[in-house]
Write a protein that holds these residues in place. Structure first.
Motif, PDB file in Angstrom:
ATOM      1  N   GLY A  51     -13.904   5.179   6.562  1.00 20.02           N
ATOM      2  CA  GLY A  51     -15.078   5.700   6.689  1.00 20.02           C
ATOM      3  C   GLY A  51     -14.874   7.534   6.276  1.00 20.02           C
ATOM      4  O   GLY A  51     -13.694   8.157   5.821  1.00 20.02           O
ATOM      5  N   VAL A  52     -15.882   8.632   7.003  1.00 23.36           N
ATOM      6  CA  VAL A  52     -15.847   9.499   6.983  1.00 23.36           C
ATOM      7  C   VAL A  52     -14.526  10.122   7.306  1.00 23.36           C
ATOM      8  O   VAL A  52     -13.717  11.467   7.477  1.00 23.36           O
ATOM      9  N   HIS A  53     -14.383   9.525   8.968  1.00 27.40           N
ATOM     10  CA  HIS A  53     -13.417   9.759   9.545  1.00 27.40           C
ATOM     11  C   HIS A  53     -12.682   8.702   9.812  1.00 27.40           C
ATOM     12  O   HIS A  53     -12.581   8.787  11.163  1.00 27.40           O
ATOM     13  N   PRO A  54     -11.642   8.771   8.545  1.00 28.07           N
ATOM     14  CA  PRO A  54     -10.914   7.299   9.208  1.00 28.07           C
ATOM     15  C   PRO A  54      -9.734   7.903  10.503  1.00 28.07           C
ATOM     16  O   PRO A  54      -9.503   9.024  10.918  1.00 28.07           O
ATOM     17  N   VAL A  55      -9.348   6.492  11.019  1.00 35.99           N
ATOM     18  CA  VAL A  55      -8.667   6.421  11.696  1.00 35.99           C
ATOM     19  C   VAL A  55      -6.809   6.085  11.227  1.00 35.99           C
ATOM     20  O   VAL A  55      -7.375   4.677  10.960  1.00 35.99           O
ATOM     21  N   THR A  56      -5.891   6.325  11.613  1.00 40.28           N
ATOM     22  CA  THR A  56      -4.492   6.260  11.273  1.00 40.28           C
ATOM     23  C   THR A  56      -3.376   5.932  12.395  1.00 40.28           C
ATOM     24  O   THR A  56      -3.828   6.678  13.810  1.00 40.28           O
ATOM     25  N   THR A  57      -2.449   4.926  12.193  1.00 36.83           N
ATOM     26  CA  THR A  57      -1.900   5.066  13.548  1.00 36.83           C
ATOM     27  C   THR A  57      -0.257   5.127  12.985  1.00 36.83           C
ATOM     28  O   THR A  57       0.191   3.996  11.239  1.00 36.83           O
ATOM     29  N   LEU A  58       0.644   5.893  13.337  1.00 37.75           N
ATOM     30  CA  LEU A  58       1.981   6.112  12.104  1.00 37.75           C
ATOM     31  C   LEU A  58       2.107   6.034  13.398  1.00 37.75           C
ATOM     32  O   LEU A  58       2.926   6.518  14.898  1.00 37.75           O
ATOM     33  N   THR A  59       3.894   5.404  13.233  1.00 37.62           N
ATOM     34  CA  THR A  59       4.723   5.023  14.193  1.00 37.62           C
ATOM     35  C   THR A  59       5.997   6.084  13.989  1.00 37.62           C
ATOM     36  O   THR A  59       6.333   6.325  12.201  1.00 37.62           O
TER      37      THR A  59
END
Ligand code: FES
Lengths: 370, 370
Positions: A51-59
């Protein structure tokens, strides 16, 4: 390994590496070697939402200098953005509590880029790749869970969050479950989260699994854009009767945190953490906003003059030299807001940057560590 | 052809011309600022890498006695790079825009007995703000030498060449003592108590520098102690002699102007640029030479734009020269040999009472520094 780091941290080695410090030499060999500083390498990138404000998890694999974190804490993350400019921002850690040197995760929502510059969160959420280097601080903050799952008590726990505020409480929940917390602990946990829509709900699958298992964890996801009711004391009382006497952690946008705090009416059982929305530039035009000097606790309406002039008008005496932007004596840390260089007209909104206050005028709200 | 009179008169440019000159200089500055990025970061990172490697190589080669001259050469070059292209420039804030703590003017400490904190005050602020203003710029003669005709002659100055030689050999110590303003204490304008804090800072730094170069590193080479000690001392000496000569050639060859306090009262930005331009001199040379001088061989450009990354000076020097031609201003430059001879001449000539002045005592009504 322990011996090596003990040697590297010794006074003798510090004396030999003076005046630059051991880390300035180690980083030349391998950026993941450090005696004092903390750095980390991104090892995995997992998109949570689009979406417009994507969310990502970084290890992140940190250097051995990482002292670990307690659930609920945050870390300063510095990244070299395009243009060779490093930006630093604070993020909550989303994984279960970590031990020294152990991997952890950050969950980052992409905010909009500002004044032609890449925003740090957007960079991390959309452009970070395995192998990227992050400059880190040690974990900090006292929004932590001090009740240990190792010593179960019959007291229930309540975790409330909104939007990106889910990360620290997720870390708490994950810590409890990882450390063997289950139904036998006889200590019900209520997990209440407000998101706009199911599309913006992060950790959806994991939370569904947690809800399915018999572990005394009650998961309530409220999607406000889908007719879910916003927070109200009455609704909370239906979920957790006597919530004011329940150990509660709340993290999220200011409106939610304020509403919950009002409902608890000063109860010592409530721990709050504001999740800070990024400062927005007020744009050119007549001066507006508040200028605040955080160390002295002083502040006033922004007059549009330089930060130095505004500080002095409030009676502060920051160190200065040339007062014309060449000597860097007056350099101070701007913690939030946008400043305009009065000589070049250039605007800059990076949080936590050093500015020369004699030639920087605030544009809108601005905080300086003075 | 440059003139050899040292006192300038700013009447050569009208206020309007000065304003126009200022605007042209500001335009250069803004253009470079807007263009800062990756290339500048790569450059300074490269120089730091080179310096660290030379330092490590130099220290290591002391274990190989026949390589002693190579070790000394490597360490000397390392110290020169550390002090000039890295230290001097980083402490001017030239790389602050990168937001990298290791290259920040607030944090950098250099391989020199003068603590960076004090040097930034005396150099960035005093020297760069009051460049060549007699009685204000303490870099004129470092409080020891007579470097300008407007400093009244005194029999003490018969020793001028000897003092210059001593200052050259012990340059880093001279720079460290510079801040103590010993001459002002002798003259009763400053008390010993004023120096207490400075003194403590200098002693701390001196101890660290001496410990590593004159005790720890030599001791680590065991039986080679005396050789290593001599090598380290030689490297410090080479750096001192080199730095002294580059700096003196940048400020004291024939044709460099000095200014009186009256001339500079309430000066315009244009006049400030004019004074920087007239108060410094360049040295011609190749790329390697410029690297070794920390690009202070472009002293004129450095004084005009002290906070722009020094690697940019060569590219803007053409424009500065062209502006000088248009305004009929001298652009002082020459090969190292010529500038050295010119400086040496001045040091010797000013040791003796000024002949012209001696004949016309009425002409020395100028206020001047001791
Ligand atoms: S006082 Fe010199 S840069 Fe601000």
């Amino acid at each position: 390994m322990r011996l090596v780091s003990a040697v590297l941290r010794s006074r003798a080695v510090a004396a030999l590496a003076s005046p630059h410090g051991v880390d300035r030499y180690l980083e030349q060999v391998n950026p993941l070697w450090a005696a004092h500083e903390v750095r980390g390498r991104v090892v995995e990138v997992r998109p949570e939402t689009t979406g417009v404000h994507p969310v990502t998890t970084l290890t992140v694999q940190p250097t051995s200098t990482w002292r670990g974190h307690r659930a609920g804490q945050h870390v300063q993350v510095g990244v070299d953005l395009p243009g060779a400019r490093r930006a630093t921002r604070c993020f909550s850690l989303s994984s279960a509590a970590s031990a020294p040197g152990e991997r952890f995760t950050l969950t980052v929502r992409a905010h909009d880029d500002t004044d032609e510059r890449t925003s740090l969160s957007r960079h991390l959420a959309t452009r970070a790749r395995p192998g990227d280097l992050l400059h880190l601080s040690q974990a900090g903050g006292d929004f932590t869970m001090h009740a240990s799952p190792a010593t179960p008590t019959p007291h229930p726990l309540l975790l409330v969050s909104g939007g990106s505020g889910i990360t620290p409480v997720m870390s708490m929940l994950r810590t409890l479950l990882r450390d063997g917390y289950d139904g036998r602990a006889n200590r019900p946990v209520t997990f209440l989260h407000y998101a706009r829509s199911p599309q913006e709900q992060i950790y959806a699958e994991e939370l569904a699994a947690v809800a399915r298992f018999d572990n005394h964890v009650d998961v309530h996801l409220v999607h406000t854009a889908r007719g879910g009711t916003r927070f109200s004391p009455a609704a909370l009382a239906r979920l957790v009767p006597g919530f004011r006497d329940t150990d509660t952690w709340v993290c999220g946008p200011t409106a939610l945190v304020d509403a919950v705090a009002a409902a608890y009416d000063g109860s010592a059982r409530l721990r709050v953490e504001h999740f800070k929305a990024p400062a927005t530039a007020a744009g050119a035009g007549p001066a507006q906003g508040e200028t605040s000097f955080t160390r002295s606790g002083l502040g006033a309406t922004n007059t549009g003059e330089t930060l130095l002039a505004q500080a002095e008008a409030l009676g502060l005496r920051p160190e200065t030299g040339c007062r014309m932007g060449i000597c860097f004596t007056c350099t101070s840390r701007k913690t939030s807001g946008t400043v305009r260089d009065v000589v070049t007209g250039e605007e800059s909104s990076r949080p936590d940057e050093d500015v020369r206050i004699c030639v920087s005028a605030p544009v809108g709200d601005c905080s300086v560590d003075l | 052809m440059t003139t050899s009179t040292s006192t300038s008169t700013s009447t050569r440019l009208t206020p309007d011309q000065l304003d126009a000159l200022g605007a042209e200089m500001d335009a250069i500055r803004q253009r470079v600022l807007a263009d800062l990025g990756e290339a500048d970061a790569d450059y300074i990172h490269g120089v730091v890498r080179l310096q660290r490697r030379l330092e490590v190589a130099g220290r290591a080669l002391f274990y190989l006695p026949p390589a002693w001259p190579v070790a000394v050469a490597a360490l000397s070059v390392s110290k020169i790079l550390d002090n000039m292209e890295i230290g001097h420039n980083v402490m001017h804030g030239q790389y602050d825009w990168m937001g990298e703590p290791g290259l920040s003017s607030r944090m950098y400490e250099w391989d020199n007995v003068c603590p960076s904190e004090q040097w930034k005050y005396s150099h960035n602020y005093i020297h760069h703000t009051f460049t060549n203003v007699l009685g204000k710029d303490r870099d004129i003669g470092y409080g020891i030498l007579r470097m300008d005709e407007d400093q009244p002659w005194h029999p003490y100055y018969l020793g001028n060449p000897v003092y210059a030689l001593l200052l050259m050999v012990f340059f880093e110590w001279g720079v460290a003592m510079h801040d103590l303003e010993v001459e002002n204490i002798v003259a009763g304008r400053r008390t010993l108590a004023d120096n207490k804090a400075l003194h403590a800072g200098i002693m701390r730094k001196v101890r660290r520098q001496a410990l590593k170069d004159y005790l720890l590193f030599p001791a680590l080479t065991g039986p080679l102690f005396p050789l290593t000690l001599a090598g380290n001392a030689t490297a410090n000496l080479v750096r001192n002699v080199w730095a002294f000569n580059i700096i003196f050639c940048g400020h004291f060859p024939a044709g460099v102007a000095t200014f009186s306090e009256e001339e500079c009262r309430d000066e315009s930005r244009g006049h400030w640029y004019y004074r920087q331009l007239r108060g410094s001199a360049n040295i011609d040379g190749g790329r390697l030479f410029h690297l070794m001088t920390g690009n202070l061989s472009f002293q004129v450009e450095h004084h005009l734009f002290p906070d722009l990354p020094a690697r940019r000076y060569p590219e803007i020097s053409g424009e500065v020269k062209e502006i000088c031609e248009r305004y009929g201003l001298p652009y002082n430059t020459g090969p190292l040999g010529k500038q050295l001879v010119s400086v040496a001449r001045k040091i010797c000539r000013l040791a003796l009472p000024d002949r012209r002045r001696a004949q016309q005592p009425a002409a020395q009504a100028q206020p001047a520094a001791a």
